[in-house]
Design an enzyme around this catalytic site. Sequence first.
Site, short mmCIF file in Angstrom:
data_model
loop_
_atom_site.label_atom_id
_atom_site.label_comp_id
_atom_site.label_asym_id
_atom_site.label_seq_id
_atom_site.Cartn_x
_atom_site.Cartn_y
_atom_site.Cartn_z
N GLY A 151 0.42 -1.22 -0.04
CA GLY A 151 -0.07 -0.14 0.08
C GLY A 151 1.02 1.42 -0.06
CB SER A 152 3.00 2.85 2.45
OG SER A 152 1.93 3.66 3.22
NE ARG A 190 -28.58 14.74 29.47
CZ ARG A 190 -29.50 14.34 29.91
NH1 ARG A 190 -30.75 13.65 29.44
NH2 ARG A 190 -29.19 13.18 30.65
NE ARG A 244 -15.90 15.93 28.02
CZ ARG A 244 -17.03 15.07 28.41
NH1 ARG A 244 -17.74 15.46 28.87
NH2 ARG A 244 -17.16 13.98 27.51
CD GLU A 246 -6.15 8.72 -2.14
OE1 GLU A 246 -4.88 8.80 -2.55
OE2 GLU A 246 -7.22 8.28 -2.68
#
Length: 700
Positions: free
Chosen positions: A164-165, A333, A355, A451
Site C-alpha cells: 500500500g504505502s 441539556r 472538552r 490515501e
Amino acid sequence: MVPPVEGGDATLLPEFPRGPLDAYRARASFSWKELALFTEGEDMLRFKKTIFSALENDPLFARSPGADLSLEKYRELNFLRCKRIFEYDFLSVEDMFKSPLKVPALIQCLGMYDSSLAVKYLLHSLVFGSAVYSSGSERHLTYIQKIFSMEIFGCFALTELSHGSNTKAIRTTAHYDPATKEFIIHSPDFEAAKFWVGNMGKTATHAVVFAKLHVPGDQCHGLHAFIVQIRDPKTLLPMPGVMVGDMGKKLGQNGLDNGFAMFHKVRVPRQSLLNRMGDVTPEGTYVSPFKDARQRFGVSLGGLSSGRVSILSLAVVNLKLAMAIALRFSATRRQFGPTEEEEIAVLEYPMQQCRLLPYLAAAYALDHFSKSLFLDLVEFQRGLASGDRSARQAELGREIHALASASKPLASWTAQQGIQECREACGGHGYLAMNRLGVLRDDNDPNCTYEGDNNVLLQQTSNYLLGLLAHRVQDGACFRSPLKSVDFLDAYPSILDQKFEVSSVADCLDSAVALAAYKWLVCYLLRETYQKLNQEKRSGSSDFEARNSCQVSHGRPLALAFLELTVVQRFHEHVHQPCVPPSLRAVLGRLSALYALWSLSHHAALLYRGGYFSGEQAGEVLESAVLALCSQLKDDAVALVDVIAPPDFVLDSPIGRADGELYKNLWGAVLQESKVLERASWWPEFSVNKPVIGSLKSKL
C-alpha cells in the site's frame, strides 16, 4: 441543471425556529448571518442551499429512520444517488474552472448527507477524473466528458494486497508489444491483486491502473498509470482477463463498494497510457520530458495529493457535524445547578467547554486551511496542464506534497478525537445510533488510513524539511518556497535564541503568541531531528535505519508541528485581514487564538525540554489562556455552529436539530423507531400526551 435558489437573505439564511436555543442565540456577540456571508460569500451559500434543497425534495434521498438496509441495497442506493447528483449537474466542468472552491463545497455538502456518497462521487469525478486530466494528454480528453455524463464510472487502482504505502514495490506489470501496439496488463500472482479500491467492488467500469512499464528488452521504467476497462458499462460484467469483486462489509462507509481486481494478460491500446510524464512510441521506445526518474515518479503520483486534500475536507465535514450535534445538545441539556430547584445547561460547565470548544475552533481553522490548500493544488494542476516545467512549478509540487501529506493526518486525527469527545459529551444519548455520532466516527475512521497511512505520510513531510536543512548546511541555500510555508526557517538560528516571555493570561489571548512559539518549536525539532539523523549515521546506521530511528520522537512531532504552524499562520492572517467586519473581529480572533494555544499546549513537554518554557508560570499561563478563551466563546458557541451546520434534514440527528427541542425530538424519534405510535392509545396518560403524539406523527 438545477436552478439556483433565488431570493434575499431571508430565503438564503432563514431564521431558526423558536425554541430552547433562543437564549444562547440572543447572547451571541455577533450575527451568525454576517459570519456566514463573510466565511462563504453569497454565491457559495446559494450554491450549497441549492444542493441541500434538491436532496431534501428528492424521494431518492429520503431518510428512512429505523431502516436497516442490507449491504447490497445500501450500495445500490448509493450508486443511484451518485448518478442522480450528476444528473442534477450542480457543477459543470466550466464552473469547476471558473469557481474551483465549489468543487470541495459540493463534496462537503454530499459528505454532510452521507460520507459514502461523498467518497463515491469524489473517487469518480476528482480522483479518477483528476488522474486522467492531470496525468493524461489531449488524446485522453474524450474520457473527461464520459466521466461527467457517467457513460463510464471510474476508480483509482494503486494499492495492492501486499503493498500500500510502499508504492515503489507495486508489482502489477505493463509490457509493451510493438507488434500489436498494445500494453499487456498483468498481475503476477494474487499478492499483486489491486485491493481496497473504492468503486471497484460493484460499479466501476474503468480504472486508472498503476503498473510497472516495460518496453522491449525488458527495460523497466517504473510506475505509470493506464486507463483500463474492467467491466462492460451495459452489463457490468467483467471484461475478458479481469477478475474483479467486492471486498464485503467494512467498519464504516458501507455505501462505498471497495473491491479487488486481478489482470491476466489484459491487452489495452498503446494510447491507454496516461502519457504526460512518459510515453512509448509505436516502435517501443520510451520517451519522457523528465530526465530524472525520481522527479517523474513524484509527478506520476501527483493525483494522491488531490485525494489527500479532499480527505482533509471530508474530515472537517465530520468534525463540523459532530460539533453541531454536541453543542446544540449541550446548550439544551440541563443537569445539576446551584440549588436543587435550578438546573443549568451543561454548556455552562467549564469541563464541557474545554472538552468541546477547542474542537469547534479547530473546525473553523482547518476548514479555512482546506480551502486555501485546495486553491494551491489548483494552481499546481493548472501548471501541469499548461506544460510548466519551471523550477518553481517543481518546487510548488514538492511543497504541496509535504503539506498534503501532513494535513491528512492532522485533520483526520483531530476529527476522530473530536467526534469521540462529542459522543462522550452527549452522554448516553450520544451512544444512540440515530443521533449519528457513531456513524460519523466510523465513517471518519478510514480517513486515517486510505490515501496513505497517517504515520507513514508524516515521514514524507519531515523528509521534506530535513532535505531543506541539508541543502542549507551543504550549499548555504536560503529557505524559500512558492507558498512561503518554510520561509521563516531562514532565521532559524535567531529564532532558537528566543524564549517565552508572556507573563499574564491577558497577554496570551492572541494567536500571535502561539505563532512565535510554534516557529521556535519547528526550528528546535528540525535541528534536533537533523542532529539525531546524522548521529545515527555516524554510528553506522544506514540512511533507512537512521530515518526510522528518528521518526518516533523527532520526525513525527516535527511534521505535525510544522503543519499546525501552517494552519495557525493561515487562519491568523485570515481573521486579521482588513476586510474582516469590525463586528466579527473579536469572535474570529478568539477562535484563532483558542485553536493555536490549545494545539500548542499538546507540545508543552517539548517546549520545556528545549528551554523555550521555563518555570511553572509558562505552562500555567498557557493552560489558563485556553480556559479563558473557552469561557469567552461559550455564549457564541450556538451561533458558531449555526454558521457551519447543514439543515436538519441533512444533519439527521434528533438531539442536534435547530429548534433545540431536545427531548421532544428524541422521544419522537425513539417512538417511531420502536413502532409504538400505532399502539399509543393504551398509554395510561394518553390524554395528557395526545397532543405531543399528534404533533410527532405529523412531523415524522
